[in-house]
Design a protein around this motif. Structure first.
Motif, PDB file in Angstrom:
ATOM      1  N   ALA A 149       0.837  -1.205   0.000  1.00 40.57           N
ATOM      2  CA  ALA A 149       0.000   0.000   0.000  1.00 40.57           C
ATOM      3  C   ALA A 149       0.867   1.248   0.000  1.00 40.57           C
ATOM      4  CB  ALA A 149      -0.927   0.006   1.214  1.00 40.57           C
ATOM      5  N   GLY A 150       2.151   1.065  -0.328  1.00 39.84           N
ATOM      6  CA  GLY A 150       3.041   2.209  -0.429  1.00 39.84           C
ATOM      7  C   GLY A 150       3.643   2.609   0.907  1.00 39.84           C
ATOM      8  N   ALA A 151       4.604   3.517   0.824  1.00 43.58           N
ATOM      9  CA  ALA A 151       5.260   4.062   2.006  1.00 43.58           C
ATOM     10  C   ALA A 151       4.910   5.541   2.112  1.00 43.58           C
ATOM     11  CB  ALA A 151       6.774   3.880   1.896  1.00 43.58           C
ATOM     12  N   ARG A 152       4.516   5.955   3.288  1.00 44.98           N
ATOM     13  CA  ARG A 152       4.153   7.355   3.511  1.00 44.98           C
ATOM     14  C   ARG A 152       5.417   8.151   3.854  1.00 44.98           C
ATOM     15  NH1 ARG A 152      -1.709   7.466   4.516  1.00 44.98           N
ATOM     16  NH2 ARG A 152      -1.519   9.565   5.352  1.00 44.98           N
ATOM     17  N   SER A 153       5.560   9.291   3.200  1.00 50.18           N
ATOM     18  CA  SER A 153       6.701  10.176   3.434  1.00 50.18           C
ATOM     19  C   SER A 153       6.209  11.610   3.598  1.00 50.18           C
ATOM     20  CB  SER A 153       7.700  10.094   2.272  1.00 50.18           C
ATOM     21  OG  SER A 153       8.302   8.814   2.208  1.00 50.18           O
ATOM     22  N   VAL A 208      -1.187  24.752   7.583  1.00 49.54           N
ATOM     23  CA  VAL A 208      -0.167  23.746   7.920  1.00 49.54           C
ATOM     24  C   VAL A 208       0.984  23.903   6.931  1.00 49.54           C
ATOM     25  CG1 VAL A 208      -1.776  22.077   8.941  1.00 49.54           C
ATOM     26  CG2 VAL A 208      -1.256  21.950   6.487  1.00 49.54           C
ATOM     27  N   ASP A 209       2.139  23.419   7.335  1.00 49.31           N
ATOM     28  CA  ASP A 209       3.302  23.488   6.442  1.00 49.31           C
ATOM     29  C   ASP A 209       3.355  22.312   5.478  1.00 49.31           C
ATOM     30  OD1 ASP A 209       4.478  25.855   7.659  1.00 49.31           O
ATOM     31  OD2 ASP A 209       4.925  24.570   9.381  1.00 49.31           O
ATOM     32  N   GLY A 210       2.777  21.191   5.902  1.00 43.55           N
ATOM     33  CA  GLY A 210       2.838  20.020   5.053  1.00 43.55           C
ATOM     34  C   GLY A 210       2.011  18.876   5.588  1.00 43.55           C
ATOM     35  N   ALA A 211       2.238  17.711   4.995  1.00 42.70           N
ATOM     36  CA  ALA A 211       1.483  16.514   5.370  1.00 42.70           C
ATOM     37  C   ALA A 211       2.365  15.311   5.044  1.00 42.70           C
ATOM     38  CB  ALA A 211       0.159  16.460   4.617  1.00 42.70           C
ATOM     39  N   GLU A 212       1.781  14.144   4.954  1.00 41.03           N
ATOM     40  CA  GLU A 212       2.546  12.936   4.620  1.00 41.03           C
ATOM     41  C   GLU A 212       1.645  11.930   3.942  1.00 41.03           C
ATOM     42  OE1 GLU A 212       2.016   9.886   6.968  1.00 41.03           O
ATOM     43  OE2 GLU A 212       0.244  11.142   7.260  1.00 41.03           O
ATOM     44  N   ASN A 213       2.203  11.266   2.924  1.00 39.17           N
ATOM     45  CA  ASN A 213       1.431  10.249   2.214  1.00 39.17           C
ATOM     46  C   ASN A 213       2.345   9.551   1.210  1.00 39.17           C
ATOM     47  OD1 ASN A 213      -0.918   8.753   1.406  1.00 39.17           O
ATOM     48  ND2 ASN A 213      -2.149  10.543   1.965  1.00 39.17           N
ATOM     49  N   TYR A 218      -0.005  11.655  -3.004  1.00 40.99           N
ATOM     50  CA  TYR A 218       0.603  12.992  -3.102  1.00 40.99           C
ATOM     51  C   TYR A 218       0.409  13.565  -4.497  1.00 40.99           C
ATOM     52  CZ  TYR A 218       4.686  16.257  -3.155  1.00 40.99           C
ATOM     53  OH  TYR A 218       5.527  17.324  -3.277  1.00 40.99           O
ATOM     54  N   GLU A 219       0.559  12.715  -5.499  1.00 36.55           N
ATOM     55  CA  GLU A 219       0.436  13.166  -6.890  1.00 36.55           C
ATOM     56  C   GLU A 219      -1.007  13.350  -7.321  1.00 36.55           C
ATOM     57  OE1 GLU A 219      -1.041  12.001 -10.578  1.00 36.55           O
ATOM     58  OE2 GLU A 219      -0.156  10.263  -9.555  1.00 36.55           O
ATOM     59  N   HIS A 223      -1.367  17.665  -4.354  1.00 46.40           N
ATOM     60  CA  HIS A 223      -0.684  18.297  -3.219  1.00 46.40           C
ATOM     61  C   HIS A 223       0.730  18.741  -3.598  1.00 46.40           C
ATOM     62  CE1 HIS A 223      -3.389  16.293   0.096  1.00 46.40           C
ATOM     63  NE2 HIS A 223      -4.056  17.034  -0.759  1.00 46.40           N
ATOM     64  N   PHE A 224       1.308  18.082  -4.596  1.00 46.00           N
ATOM     65  CA  PHE A 224       2.664  18.448  -5.012  1.00 46.00           C
ATOM     66  C   PHE A 224       2.727  19.846  -5.624  1.00 46.00           C
ATOM     67  CE2 PHE A 224       0.888  16.740  -8.905  1.00 46.00           C
ATOM     68  CZ  PHE A 224       1.503  17.435  -9.937  1.00 46.00           C
ATOM     69  N   GLU A 225       1.581  20.389  -5.991  1.00 46.60           N
ATOM     70  CA  GLU A 225       1.547  21.739  -6.552  1.00 46.60           C
ATOM     71  C   GLU A 225       1.782  22.807  -5.490  1.00 46.60           C
ATOM     72  OE1 GLU A 225      -2.230  22.092  -8.426  1.00 46.60           O
ATOM     73  OE2 GLU A 225      -1.766  20.685 -10.057  1.00 46.60           O
ATOM     74  N   VAL A 226       1.430  22.504  -4.238  1.00 46.21           N
ATOM     75  CA  VAL A 226       1.560  23.494  -3.163  1.00 46.21           C
ATOM     76  C   VAL A 226       2.616  23.105  -2.127  1.00 46.21           C
ATOM     77  CG1 VAL A 226      -0.760  24.435  -3.397  1.00 46.21           C
ATOM     78  CG2 VAL A 226      -0.400  22.422  -1.956  1.00 46.21           C
ATOM     79  N   ALA A 227       3.110  21.874  -2.190  1.00 47.85           N
ATOM     80  CA  ALA A 227       4.158  21.412  -1.273  1.00 47.85           C
ATOM     81  C   ALA A 227       5.284  20.847  -2.128  1.00 47.85           C
ATOM     82  CB  ALA A 227       3.612  20.366  -0.320  1.00 47.85           C
ATOM     83  N   LYS A 228       6.294  21.655  -2.392  1.00 45.07           N
ATOM     84  CA  LYS A 228       7.317  21.330  -3.392  1.00 45.07           C
ATOM     85  C   LYS A 228       8.509  20.546  -2.843  1.00 45.07           C
ATOM     86  CE  LYS A 228       5.593  23.177  -7.179  1.00 45.07           C
ATOM     87  NZ  LYS A 228       5.316  22.348  -8.381  1.00 45.07           N
ATOM     88  N   TYR A 229       8.457  20.148  -1.582  1.00 47.30           N
ATOM     89  CA  TYR A 229       9.534  19.353  -0.998  1.00 47.30           C
ATOM     90  C   TYR A 229       8.976  17.999  -0.568  1.00 47.30           C
ATOM     91  CZ  TYR A 229      11.927  23.861  -0.772  1.00 47.30           C
ATOM     92  OH  TYR A 229      12.489  25.076  -1.086  1.00 47.30           O
TER      93      TYR A 229
END
Length: 331
Positions: A149-153, A208-213, A218-219, A223-229
């Motif tokens: 089910a993937g790895a959350r980062s 918030v500054d970010g999240a994790e998934n 993420y794609e 969310h990658f459009e507003v959280a570039k790291y």
């Protein structure tokens, strides 16, 4: 003459009824029903369809079934209970929420309990996974394979995360779970549980500054459009289980059980391959979109930062100590 015919017919009817009464009621007496929360075009869904097709083919059509996608048969907690009762025959369930029914499965929700996705495969296919399997069977559930089910980062709009200290002071959206809140707090961050649908706007506006998934989430949510790291911490690697009702499984012949177990293994191999392809496609989109991606080869500092999380969990669940150590101390 007519009376003799009636008596004869009656005798045959009684004999037939007696034969039916002593025949074992097996799972092939009805079509199987399979529960799936994911949409039809998804790696999990393709794996489940392949499983059912192989079982039908290898049993010569004695066992048939249908996979119901997109959660149309109800929520995961309801489906798990139906599986245990034998109302549902099989399904794929996240081991995260599975903890409500089988507490031992909460172990794989501990942050950084796996060092990598390949290690997760190795452990879930080995002794630790077998130990979880025993706990599942005690609750009426037979595991046939553990899906990826993937790895959350972590992803955020501020900076790359390379060490636990980089999380300090950062506002991070997490799922509403004490383990995940504790994970952020142990690194000095501010955990912010909120609905997943609110994350995009919250990052964009600075709530918030970010999240994790995982990469596909993420794609696909943009969310990658507003959280570039995007920092590949892989802090949560929670597999999903291709599971079967023990009542259904026990109703099969030994030959059918072997067919089902082999089909489960083949399905798991296929799903993992498809997930890898889907993840690679998402990573390409992310990187083409200008995201700065950083890998973290050595996660030992993060694992050390989780000591308070593990201590709190084991203080509340001391009976899980041996199982936690089985996973945590693996190479």
């Amino acid at each position: 003459m007519k009376l003799n015919k009636i008596i004869t017919r009656g005798a045959f009817a009684i004999a037939a009824a007696s034969t039916l009464a002593v025949m074992p009621v097996t799972a092939q007496a009805k079509d199987w029903r399979g529960w799936n929360i994911h949409v039809e075009d998804y790696p999990v869904s393709h794996g489940m369809e392949a499983f059912m097709e192989e079982v039908t083919e290898k049993t010569g059509g004695e066992i048939k079934g249908k996979v119901f996608h997109a959660g149309v048969l109800g929520s995961q907690p309801d489906a798990i209970e139906q599986l245990r009762l034998g109302i549902m025959d099989f399904g794929v369930f996240s081991l995260g929420p599975m903890g409500q029914a089988v507490p031992a499965t909460n172990v794989v929700s501990l942050p950084f309990v796996f060092k990598s996705v390949p290690q997760m495969y190795e452990l879930m296919d080995g002794e630790p996974g077998a130990a979880l399997g025993e706990a599942l069977e005690e609750k009426g559930i037979v595991p046939l394979g553990y899906y990826d089910a993937g790895a959350r980062s972590f992803y955020n709009s501020v900076k790359p995360i390379n060490t636990p200290e980089d999380v300090q002071g950062m506002k991070v959206r997490v799922m509403n779970n004490d383990l995940f809140v504790g994970m952020i707090e142990s690194m000095g961050g501010n955990a912010t549980p909120m609905a997943f649908a609110e994350v995009y706007q919250s990052i964009k506006t600075g709530v918030v500054d970010g999240a994790e998934n995982n990469p596909p989430s993420y794609e696909s949510t943009s969310h990658f459009e507003v959280a570039k790291y995007y920092s590949l911490t892989q802090h949560l690697i929670i597999p999903e289980c291709l599971c079967m009702s023990k009542k259904t499984f026990d109703g099969l012949s030994p030959e059918q059980q072997e067919i089902v177990k082999t089909a489960g293994k083949n399905s798991t191999d296929l799903q993992r391959k498809l997930w890898g392809e889907r993840e690679a496609a998402s990573m390409k989109i992310i990187m083409d979109g200008g995201v700065e991606v950083n890998e973290i080869a050595d996660k030992s500092a993060f694992q050390e930062a989780m000591v308070p999380v593990y201590e709190k969990y084991l203080a509340a669940n001391p009976e899980m100590t041996d199982l936690v150590n089985l996973f945590r101390n693996a190479d």
